[in-house]
Design an enzyme around this catalytic site. Structure first.
Site, PDB file in Angstrom:
ATOM      1  N   VAL A  29       0.843  -1.198   0.000  1.00 18.03           N
ATOM      2  CA  VAL A  29       0.000   0.000   0.000  1.00 18.03           C
ATOM      3  C   VAL A  29       0.878   1.248   0.000  1.00 18.03           C
ATOM      4  CG1 VAL A  29      -1.692   1.339   1.319  1.00 18.03           C
ATOM      5  CG2 VAL A  29      -1.879  -1.161   1.200  1.00 18.03           C
ATOM      6  N   ASP A  30       0.647   2.137  -0.979  1.00 13.58           N
ATOM      7  CA  ASP A  30       1.368   3.412  -1.050  1.00 13.58           C
ATOM      8  C   ASP A  30       2.871   3.185  -0.940  1.00 13.58           C
ATOM      9  OD1 ASP A  30      -1.226   4.416  -0.976  1.00 13.58           O
ATOM     10  OD2 ASP A  30      -1.141   4.850   1.169  1.00 13.58           O
ATOM     11  N   PHE A  31       3.381   2.157  -1.581  1.00 13.24           N
ATOM     12  CA  PHE A  31       4.757   1.776  -1.286  1.00 13.24           C
ATOM     13  C   PHE A  31       5.805   2.588  -2.030  1.00 13.24           C
ATOM     14  CE2 PHE A  31       3.331  -1.371  -4.450  1.00 13.24           C
ATOM     15  CZ  PHE A  31       4.404  -1.527  -5.306  1.00 13.24           C
ATOM     16  N   TYR A  48      -2.061  -0.219  -3.520  1.00 17.17           N
ATOM     17  CA  TYR A  48      -1.800   1.054  -4.202  1.00 17.17           C
ATOM     18  C   TYR A  48      -0.300   1.173  -4.400  1.00 17.17           C
ATOM     19  CZ  TYR A  48      -6.493   2.032  -2.481  1.00 17.17           C
ATOM     20  OH  TYR A  48      -7.839   1.954  -2.199  1.00 17.17           O
TER      21      TYR A  48
END
Length: 328
Positions: free
Chosen positions: A177-179, A203
């Site tokens: 996620v949001d990496f 994401y």
């Protein structure tokens, strides 16, 4: 100045941070290199110095496992920006042939866990592997203020960069996620961007590009892959951490894990009028246009607008600072 880190008796230091601390006491105008012999280095590395190359020889892993919901000595959560395995705060840096991992894992009891906190300018990552889950790579600078608390906290910043200009070349970056997130002008070329399984949606990006900034996160000729257990259509290309997020994918290849709509507005339709999201690919623009959200651009033209020369044209009189021999 060159230093050697490793476990052999002839090495200058046994730990990376020891070598860094030695160099921090030297004038930062003098270029320095730290060469690292093969091995696993279980340490958090914090670098404020500029004009530095950190080069792995063979297989070099830097590993730590701090996480946002970890408690400090007062019993309070340390927060996202206190967790990085590697922190970079200077400029004119080269990171080469390194594996940098945050092994804290994922889950509600873990929260965010940074592998790299790149609050740095004129920086090149070459042939590196960045491993984590949520928030693997933060490309500084931070937004002007947090959304839900008085301050971001975490590692103190000594140098405030107006912009953080970074190149990621032939790197593997993985997470859930949001990496890949933050406000830098960050250019990813020939990188593998690998999504791991998450309990909900994944994401890849969460940019926080400043309104006045021309460029944000740029992926050119990258390869979007996924672990075998990642469901089809479960990963978005990005969502805006701040309302003027800018992220583009140019001539990239992707597996079926990418959600057909491509982009998410982070539960705020107002973001749809302010973000700068796009995909540029002559071979599949028409097919993507029928699936992607209408507020993101899909085009078969315009790829030439995203060359390094154009993106970094205002960098020191157009000097090609990203060339490796600038640092060695």
């Amino acid at each position: 100045m060159k230093l050697l880190v490793g476990k052999e008796p002839f090495c200058d230091f046994a730990y990376i941070q020891e070598a860094v601390d030695f160099l921090e006491r030297k004038p930062s105008e003098v270029s320095a290199q730290i060469h690292i012999l093969p091995g696993v280095y279980e340490e958090s590395v914090k670098i404020y110095r500029s004009n530095l190359a950190l080069i792995g020889i063979g297989h070099v892993e830097i590993v730590m496992n701090r996480y946002a919901r970890e408690r400090d000595e007062r019993g309070e959560e340390i927060g996202t920006f206190a967790t990085p395995t590697l922190f970079l705060g200077g400029s004119r840096l080269l990171l080469e042939n390194l594996v940098i991992a945050n092994t804290a894992g994922q889950g509600d009891d873990i929260g965010q866990a940074l592998a790299v906190y790149a609050h740095c300018d004129y920086t090149v990552f070459s042939n590196c592997i960045l491993k984590g889950h949520q928030d693997t790579l933060f490309t500084g600078p931070l937004p002007p203020s947090p959304k839900d608390r008085p301050e971001f906290g975490g590692i103190p910043l000594r140098e405030r960069h107006a912009n953080c200009r970074q190149i990621y070349r032939r790197c593997l970056i993985e997470g859930t996620v949001d990496f890949i997130f933050g406000g830098a002008t960050a250019y990813f070329e020939h990188c593998e961007i690998r999504s791991l399984r998450h309990a909900k949606e994944g994401y890849i990006t969460a940019a926080s590009t400043l309104k006045e900034q021309h460029y944000g996160l740029i992926f050119r000729e990258c390869y979007l892959t996924a672990a075998q257990d990642v469901p089809e259509g479960s990963v978005y290309l990005g969502r805006p951490w701040r309302s003027h997020a800018k992220t583009v994918f140019v001539n990239c290849r992707a597996d079926s894990h990418i959600h057909p709509e491509g982009w998410d507005n982070w539960n705020d339709p107002a973001n749809e009028t302010t973000v700068g999201y796009g995909e540029y690919d002559t071979s599949k623009a028409d097919a993507l246009r029928s699936q992607r959200v209408k507020w993101a651009e899909c085009s078969g033209a315009g790829g030439d607008l995203w060359s390094k020369e154009r993106v970094f044209s205002d960098s020191e009189g157009e000097r090609k600072w990203w060339l490796q021999d600038e640092y060695l």
